[in-house]
Design an enzyme around this catalytic site. Structure first.
Site, PDB file in Angstrom:
ATOM      1  N   ASP A  45       0.861  -1.183   0.000  1.00  0.00           N
ATOM      2  CA  ASP A  45       0.000   0.000   0.000  1.00  0.00           C
ATOM      3  C   ASP A  45       0.897   1.233   0.000  1.00  0.00           C
ATOM      4  O   ASP A  45       1.998   1.206   0.547  1.00  0.00           O
ATOM      5  CB  ASP A  45      -0.898   0.022   1.237  1.00  0.00           C
ATOM      6  CG  ASP A  45      -1.948  -1.068   1.235  1.00  0.00           C
ATOM      7  OD1 ASP A  45      -2.432  -1.419   0.149  1.00  0.00           O
ATOM      8  OD2 ASP A  45      -2.287  -1.571   2.322  1.00  0.00           O
ATOM      9  N   ASP A  47      -6.909  -1.579  -4.591  1.00  0.00           N
ATOM     10  CA  ASP A  47      -7.988  -1.309  -3.638  1.00  0.00           C
ATOM     11  C   ASP A  47      -8.967  -0.281  -4.196  1.00  0.00           C
ATOM     12  O   ASP A  47     -10.190  -0.432  -4.086  1.00  0.00           O
ATOM     13  CB  ASP A  47      -7.423  -0.782  -2.314  1.00  0.00           C
ATOM     14  CG  ASP A  47      -6.507  -1.774  -1.620  1.00  0.00           C
ATOM     15  OD1 ASP A  47      -6.617  -2.985  -1.878  1.00  0.00           O
ATOM     16  OD2 ASP A  47      -5.667  -1.321  -0.821  1.00  0.00           O
TER      17      ASP A  47
END
Length: 180
Positions: free
Chosen positions: A125, A139
């Protein structure tokens, strides 16, 4: 070739094209984040958006860190369902939304496979909005695809009206016009 078959083929092309674009964008940006961001984060808009390297062993918001197999299983099932039903859709918006979900799911699944043993690796991330947990392109694609599918499903249940229609559609419980 029938009109429906052409529409299904066109929608499948949209679906798989969207999935490939999302997957490639996700992979490239994660590789960039791994190589560029392990040190200091990059402030894009100070106080609002920065790029910061992080990893996540669980699902959204780091939930379920002890059960990565659940996310792998869910990802595989959802991805297979999308692929198996790819030629059943005729709406290009639905197809693109499913492609976003598929591309994002496969992007995160690739992280789990390449960053650990037996699909237990952490997902990379790097997008930090300061008020939200750090996330990635995959995501974002999954969430946007799910929202488009939900809105499309809601709007799809409404009868279509054209601007020139003076009367509302007939109710299903109304008696027939001939009185029988």
């Amino acid at each position: 070739m029938t009109v429906v078959l052409r529409a299904r083929t066109r929608a499948a092309i949209w679906l798989f094209s969207a999935a490939v674009v999302v997957y490639l964008l996700d992979r490239v940006t994660k590789l960039w984040a791994e190589r560029t961001l392990p040190g200091d984060p990059i402030d894009v808009i100070p106080g609002l958006l920065s790029f910061r390297f992080a990893t996540n062993p669980g699902g959204a918001f780091s939930l379920g860190q002890d059960i990565p197999w659940f996310f792998v299983g869910a990802t595989v099932v959802v991805s297979l369902l999308i692929v198996v039903t790819a030629f059943r859709h005729t709406n290009p918006v639905t197809a693109v939304a499913l492609g976003l979900v598929l591309g994002g799911a496969l992007g995160n699944l690739t992280d789990r496979y390449t960053r650990g043993e037996d699909f237990t690796g952490h997902v990379v991330d790097f997008i930090d909005l300061q008020i939200w947990p750090v996330f990635n392109v995959a995501d974002s694609a999954i969430v946007i695809g799910a929202i488009v599918l939900a809105v499309g499903s809601f709007l799809g249940d409404r009868p279509e009206r054209r601007d020139g229609d003076a009367t509302p559609p007939l109710r299903s419980d109304a008696p027939p016009a001939d009185g029988r």
